[in-house]
Design a protein around this motif. Structure first.
Motif, short mmCIF file in Angstrom:
data_model
loop_
_atom_site.label_atom_id
_atom_site.label_comp_id
_atom_site.label_asym_id
_atom_site.label_seq_id
_atom_site.Cartn_x
_atom_site.Cartn_y
_atom_site.Cartn_z
N SER A 173 30.04 -86.76 -38.22
CA SER A 173 31.48 -86.73 -38.49
C SER A 173 31.80 -87.04 -39.95
O SER A 173 32.97 -87.09 -40.32
CB SER A 173 32.20 -87.73 -37.58
OG SER A 173 31.95 -87.44 -36.22
N VAL A 199 31.96 -86.13 -43.85
CA VAL A 199 32.15 -84.90 -44.62
C VAL A 199 32.09 -85.22 -46.11
O VAL A 199 32.11 -86.39 -46.53
CB VAL A 199 33.50 -84.24 -44.29
CG1 VAL A 199 33.57 -83.88 -42.81
CG2 VAL A 199 34.67 -85.14 -44.68
N VAL A 228 34.13 -84.44 -49.56
CA VAL A 228 35.41 -83.98 -50.10
C VAL A 228 35.27 -83.75 -51.60
O VAL A 228 34.91 -84.67 -52.34
CB VAL A 228 36.53 -85.01 -49.83
CG1 VAL A 228 37.87 -84.51 -50.36
CG2 VAL A 228 36.64 -85.31 -48.34
N GLY A 285 33.95 -88.64 -46.75
CA GLY A 285 35.09 -88.82 -45.87
C GLY A 285 34.62 -88.74 -44.44
O GLY A 285 33.43 -88.48 -44.18
N PHE A 286 35.51 -88.94 -43.48
CA PHE A 286 35.13 -88.88 -42.07
C PHE A 286 36.36 -88.59 -41.23
O PHE A 286 37.48 -88.95 -41.60
CB PHE A 286 34.46 -90.18 -41.62
CG PHE A 286 35.25 -91.43 -41.95
CD1 PHE A 286 36.10 -92.01 -41.02
CD2 PHE A 286 35.13 -92.03 -43.19
CE1 PHE A 286 36.82 -93.16 -41.32
CE2 PHE A 286 35.85 -93.18 -43.51
CZ PHE A 286 36.69 -93.74 -42.57
N LEU A 287 36.15 -87.89 -40.12
CA LEU A 287 37.26 -87.52 -39.26
C LEU A 287 37.75 -88.72 -38.46
O LEU A 287 36.95 -89.44 -37.84
CB LEU A 287 36.85 -86.39 -38.30
CG LEU A 287 37.13 -84.98 -38.82
CD1 LEU A 287 36.14 -84.61 -39.92
CD2 LEU A 287 37.12 -83.97 -37.70
N VAL A 308 41.00 -86.05 -42.01
CA VAL A 308 39.87 -86.71 -42.66
C VAL A 308 40.39 -87.88 -43.49
O VAL A 308 41.35 -87.75 -44.25
CB VAL A 308 39.11 -85.72 -43.58
CG1 VAL A 308 38.21 -86.46 -44.56
CG2 VAL A 308 38.29 -84.77 -42.75
N THR A 359 39.45 -90.45 -46.53
CA THR A 359 38.54 -90.42 -47.68
C THR A 359 39.00 -91.42 -48.72
O THR A 359 39.99 -92.12 -48.53
CB THR A 359 38.48 -88.99 -48.27
OG1 THR A 359 37.49 -88.94 -49.30
CG2 THR A 359 39.82 -88.57 -48.84
N VAL A 416 36.46 -79.27 -48.19
CA VAL A 416 35.79 -80.21 -47.30
C VAL A 416 34.62 -79.50 -46.63
O VAL A 416 34.80 -78.45 -46.02
CB VAL A 416 36.74 -80.76 -46.23
CG1 VAL A 416 36.00 -81.66 -45.24
CG2 VAL A 416 37.89 -81.54 -46.88
N VAL A 461 30.86 -80.09 -44.22
CA VAL A 461 30.15 -80.97 -43.29
C VAL A 461 28.66 -80.83 -43.57
O VAL A 461 28.04 -79.86 -43.15
CB VAL A 461 30.45 -80.61 -41.83
CG1 VAL A 461 29.83 -81.64 -40.89
CG2 VAL A 461 31.94 -80.50 -41.60
N TYR A 520 43.88 -89.18 -47.29
CA TYR A 520 43.68 -88.28 -46.17
C TYR A 520 43.66 -86.83 -46.64
O TYR A 520 44.18 -86.46 -47.68
CB TYR A 520 44.79 -88.45 -45.12
CG TYR A 520 46.12 -87.86 -45.53
CD1 TYR A 520 46.44 -86.53 -45.22
CD2 TYR A 520 47.06 -88.62 -46.21
CE1 TYR A 520 47.65 -85.98 -45.60
CE2 TYR A 520 48.28 -88.07 -46.59
CZ TYR A 520 48.57 -86.75 -46.28
OH TYR A 520 49.77 -86.21 -46.67
N PRO A 551 35.95 -87.32 -33.79
CA PRO A 551 36.56 -88.35 -34.65
C PRO A 551 35.92 -89.70 -34.40
O PRO A 551 35.53 -90.02 -33.27
CB PRO A 551 38.04 -88.33 -34.24
CG PRO A 551 38.25 -87.00 -33.59
CD PRO A 551 36.95 -86.68 -32.92
#
Length: 327
Positions: free
Chosen positions: A44, A46, A48, A63-65, A71, A73, A86, A88, A107, A118
């Protein structure tokens, strides 16, 4: 089938104020469930990237969901960006960005994802000095501790004994349950790393809902609701004794929530006065179908033994959770 309603009322207090220390830590104390959550969080996370008007990359962060289309960040990655992408790393795929946040608001809004889970948010109000925290570091789980607090752009954050650099800022910081309690950020003063609290993210998860927005005037995320503001009468220094709950009325489950099978947790911040009564209630994370209102009403009726400092009762903010479950 018979339905049972279960309500959980938890009060938590944060008092952070000690000098940072750097001690070797391991993640060996994590149980299998927490370790699995943190390991699964890799999928999850990412990357950015921010580009300027000339299509040149100017900054990047992890970042992360926190929602299927949202996301979290590091906010600084967005400060000079005209375009944000973004990706993955775990899936080697690019996600469609709908709206990037802006400076102070960490975000990026995405097209909804069905294959990325998430991350679970923990309660940053429960974090205290010397608590262990964890972060995904390459192929391992790095462990550290909370060493104190710092204020960044008007937001209270945790100092942590984990090294946060340009390569891992924006990463999730986990508690011992494998829940996210912060976003990794670089310390503007150097030295100890910083974790921006998950209470910011709890507000973000409601972004786009009717009546909810965010503002960047002082760097804090604010729900646009009819909620009281802090007063200067609350205790801002560590107390000798935390408030103790004496009475906690159960909130009512609404017919609309029952019909829609709405479940979840309402997170509040409550100001307990020197007389033990609830003076203010602020919504951190709510639920639809009238459950937020029911939780607030129940919280206002709660009674506490007040916080104590130097032998005297003092006002103090505490975190409160009320969980609504249909069984």
């Amino acid at each position: 089938m018979t339905r049972r309603l279960r309500f959980v009322f938890v009060t938590l207090v944060v008092t952070l104020c000690v000098a940072p220390t750097f001690l070797a830590q391991t993640s060996d104390d994590l149980d299998s469930t927490a370790r699995a959550r943190i390991e699964e969080a890799r999928n999850s996370i990412v990357l950015v990237k921010a580009e300027n008007e000339s299509d040149h990359q100017v900054s990047q962060a992890l970042g992360f969901l926190i929602r299927s289309d949202l996301v979290a960040t590091d906010a600084s990655v967005l400060s000079k960006a005209s375009r944000v992408s973004v990706t993955v790393p775990a899936k080697q795929s690019t996600l469609r960005v709908l709206t990037p946040g802006h400076y102070f608001l960490p975000y990026v809004l995405l097209q909804k994802q069905s294959e990325i889970v998430p991350l679970r948010l923990g309660d940053s109000e429960a974090v205290a000095v010397n608590d262990k925290v964890y972060m995904i570091d390459d192929q391992a789980i790095a462990a550290g501790t909370v060493t104190g607090k710092i204020t960044m752009n008007g937001t209270d954050a945790f100092l942590i004994s984990l090294a946060i650099t340009s390569s891992n800022k924006g990463a999730p910081i986990f508690n011992g349950n494998g829940e996210v309690i912060g976003i990794a950020a670089e310390n503007p003063n150097g030295g100890a790393g910083v974790a921006l609290p998950s209470s910011l993210l709890a507000t973000l998860t409601h972004l786009g809902e009717p009546g909810v927005g965010v503002g960047a005037g002082d760097g804090r995320l604010q729900p646009v609701r009819s909620t009281p503001t802090d007063t200067n009468t609350s205790s801002t220094s560590p107390v000798d004794q935390k408030p103790v709950r004496l009475k906690a009325p159960a909130p009512q489950y609404t017919e609309a929530a029952r019909a829609n099978k709405t479940q979840g947790t309402v997170t509040l911040r409550v100001l307990v006065g020197a007389d033990g009564t609830v003076q203010q209630v602020r919504v951190v994370r709510g639920l639809p179908d009238g459950l937020t209102e029911q939780a607030v009403a129940a919280a206002r009726e709660a009674k506490f033994k007040p916080a104590m400092k130097d032998g005297k009762p003092v006002p103090c903010w505490v975190g409160v959770e009320m969980s609504f479950n249909i069984r």
